[in-house]
Every structure is written in C-alpha cells, then in structure tokens.
Design an enzyme around this catalytic site. Sequence first.
Site, short mmCIF file in Angstrom:
data_model
loop_
_atom_site.label_atom_id
_atom_site.label_comp_id
_atom_site.label_asym_id
_atom_site.label_seq_id
_atom_site.Cartn_x
_atom_site.Cartn_y
_atom_site.Cartn_z
N ARG A 5 -7.20 -0.25 -6.92
CA ARG A 5 -7.62 0.73 -5.90
C ARG A 5 -7.89 2.05 -6.63
NH1 ARG A 5 -4.17 1.17 -0.48
NH2 ARG A 5 -6.11 2.07 0.30
N ARG A 27 0.86 -1.18 0.00
CA ARG A 27 0.00 0.00 0.00
C ARG A 27 0.90 1.22 0.00
NH1 ARG A 27 2.51 1.83 3.62
NH2 ARG A 27 1.02 3.53 3.68
N GLY A 28 0.27 2.41 -0.15
CA GLY A 28 1.05 3.62 -0.34
C GLY A 28 1.09 3.93 -1.83
N ALA A 29 0.83 5.19 -2.17
CA ALA A 29 0.59 5.53 -3.57
C ALA A 29 1.75 5.15 -4.51
CB ALA A 29 0.26 7.02 -3.68
N GLN A 49 -1.50 2.11 10.03
CA GLN A 49 -0.23 2.28 9.30
C GLN A 49 0.79 3.06 10.13
OE1 GLN A 49 -3.28 2.79 7.97
NE2 GLN A 49 -3.34 2.35 5.80
N ASN A 71 -5.30 12.51 0.67
CA ASN A 71 -4.41 11.62 1.44
C ASN A 71 -5.24 10.86 2.47
OD1 ASN A 71 -1.71 10.65 2.01
ND2 ASN A 71 -1.80 11.79 3.92
N LYS A 72 -4.57 10.04 3.24
CA LYS A 72 -5.23 9.17 4.22
C LYS A 72 -6.24 9.93 5.07
CE LYS A 72 -4.88 5.67 4.65
NZ LYS A 72 -5.88 4.77 3.99
N ASP A 78 -1.90 10.82 -1.89
CA ASP A 78 -2.32 9.79 -2.85
C ASP A 78 -2.64 10.41 -4.21
OD1 ASP A 78 -2.89 8.52 -0.10
OD2 ASP A 78 -2.80 6.91 -1.56
O1 MRU Z 1 -4.43 3.15 2.35
P1 MRU Z 1 -2.95 3.36 2.18
O2 MRU Z 1 -2.14 2.81 3.30
O3 MRU Z 1 -2.46 2.93 0.82
O4 MRU Z 1 -2.78 4.95 2.25
C1 MRU Z 1 -1.50 5.48 2.08
C2 MRU Z 1 -1.46 6.95 2.29
O5 MRU Z 1 -2.46 7.60 2.48
C3 MRU Z 1 -0.12 7.60 2.16
O6 MRU Z 1 -0.04 8.73 2.98
C4 MRU Z 1 0.09 8.04 0.71
O7 MRU Z 1 -0.14 6.98 -0.17
C5 MRU Z 1 1.47 8.56 0.49
S1 MRU Z 1 2.67 7.27 0.50
C6 MRU Z 1 4.16 7.96 0.10
#
Ligand code: MRU
Length: 341
Positions: free
Chosen positions: A84, A41-43, A187, A238-239, A228
């Site tokens: 996603r 996970r993470g963009a 996370q 973002n999250k 994201d």
């Molecule tokens: O649901 P996730 O864990 O994929 O969400 C990730 C985030 O929101 C991160 O802050 C974002 O992707 C930046 S990662 C460098």
Amino acid sequence: MAWAEEALVLLDQRLLPDRVEHMRLTDVAQVAQAISDMVVRGAPAIGITAAYGAALAARKRYAESTVAWREPLEHDLQLLAAARPTAVNLSWAVERVRGLLSAIDSDPYPVLLDEARRIHEQDIAANQRIGALGADLIKGPCNVLTHCNAGALATGGYGTALGVIRSAHEQGLVKSVFAGETRPWLQGARLTAWELIQDGIPVRLLADGATSHAMAEGQVQWVVVGADRIAGNGDVINKIGTYGLAISARHHGVGFMVAAPTSTVDMALSQGADCPIEIRDEAEILSFGERRVAADGAQAWNPVFDVTPAALVDAIVTERGVVLAPDAAKMAALMAADFPA
Ligand code: MRU
C-alpha cells in the site's frame, strides 16, 4: 496480529463485526496480499505486519540457499513495501529490517523475527504514552469525534486516537464518542464502534456527512484522529474525510488533535501535497458491500486518504511529546530530540 507456532496470525478485519476469524500466514506473498486486500489495515498495524512478513521471507530465502539469500530477500522486502502506498509505517518498518541485514552473516530469520517483535512491542508502548499525553489536552467531561479506525485493530494494540479516547474516558474526561461511519470500508461503523463497545465507552455513529452538523450543534469538543503519514511541516495525511473534519473543526472552534507514533512521521516528505495518495477500485464506491447501488453507467473516483494542512491542526501527539500548532521547525525539533529506543 500475533506470532504463533512459527506463523503470522491476522484477525481478518474485513469480516468484523459479524465474524471473528483469523488467517494463518506462512509466506511473504500472502502477507503482502493481506495488506493490499485490507485483511489488516491501519498505518502502524501494516508496518508491524510487514516486519513479521520480512521474517517469514528471511526464513524461506535462507532455507532455499544459505549463500544466495540476500537478493531474493530484497525482492520480498520491495514487495512488502509496495503493498500500500500511503502509510509510511510500511516503508519505515521495511527500512528498519533492511538496516539490519548487512551485519548478518548467518541465518537472518531469528534476527528479523526479534526485530518484528520489538517493533510490535514498541508500538504498543508508544500508543500508551500517546494515550496519556493526548488525554492531558482534553478538558472534560466532553464529547469527542473520531474518524476511520485508529484503535487497537489499526496498531500493535491500544490505539492512537482511540488510545487517547480510552485514556481520557478512564479519567472521566470523555462522556461519549461520535464515530464517523467512514465510507466505503466503514472502519468507523464496523471497527471503531466494535472496539469502543467492548470497552464500555458510549459510541454514536454519524453518517460522514453529519459531522459538520454535529459540530454546529455544539455536540463535539474535540476531533481526535490518527494519521497514515505526517509530513516534515506537520501536514497530516489520513483517511479520506479527515481534511473536511479539520476545516469544520476550525470553523466551529472545535479542537483538532492528531495522535500518531513517530514511525508515522516522514521527515523526508517536506509537505503533504507530495505524499502518494492511494486510489482504490471504484467498485468500492459504486457498491455497498457486495451489492451495486450506483446507477448503471455512473463512474466513481476513490481516493482513500487526504491531506490536512498543518495550519488546521491544533496538536500532534506522539510518544516523544506533543507539538501544538505544528510547523516545520517544531516537527524538526521533535524528531531531533534524544529519545530512548
Ligand atoms: O485504509 P485504512 O483503514 O488502512 O486507513 C487507516 C487510517 O486512515 C487510520 O486513521 C490511520 O492509519 C491511523 S491508524 C492508527
């Protein structure tokens, strides 16, 4: 993630920090499932993973037919892009791969694998540049607060928000880090704390509801988060919880920095409100891990990202440069500037 022995190897992030286990993926459907299920996970990380997934798909489709591989491969690319909905790095990576296909008249596998490796390497280089540029904004020594995980685990390596924090800490500008625990996937508690501890950077977890209080007490000088997707007007997706942090930061005179590579900038999205926000299963809220904690009969709503208006953002830090007080004109100038690939 890594490419090893003709397969994609993913660290299963769902098991951290208890267990360090890897999955070996050889098929594109497995890769799409791993993205949906949050193995990775993470963009930026899901974009890179999708690029390797496209290489796996190319290998299979060309082995099935050396003449009719394009249509099934296109189907596979669509499967990856749909894994996603919110992080634009996923469709950005798929689009980058797709753009190569028309010029290929033989086996697409080596070309796509090279491209995945390039995307991966470029992301690491971008993170290091973002780290240096973001650290320049921090006048320390101070405490910073981050949310979710925007570290090495969420990227090709080094991290975006955590890249800034790593770089600033090396220069003595960061004393300690507050990490929001980031319900429901934790996370912050599981991944960000794990990364920072390995680097010897002091980290204190905060319940997500404690972050405004920490700011009110004067304990935080910068909020540093990843993204994201960043809209063409500088709105940041973002999250879930990031928007609240930005409101609190502005209220308390705390700096709010967003660190992200330009692969996260979506100039086709004019404003954040138009971004598709992923809604995940309500069971993630109703339970804590495997155990249901909510009262029987309670329902939940589980949007996993939110939109922070550009007006609440002090700086967007990319590998191409820093945009202070972002707006549409500044974002357009950033993205139009010549930049070596
Ligand atoms: O649901 P996730 O864990 O994929 O969400 C990730 C985030 O929101 C991160 O802050 C974002 O992707 C930046 S990662 C460098």
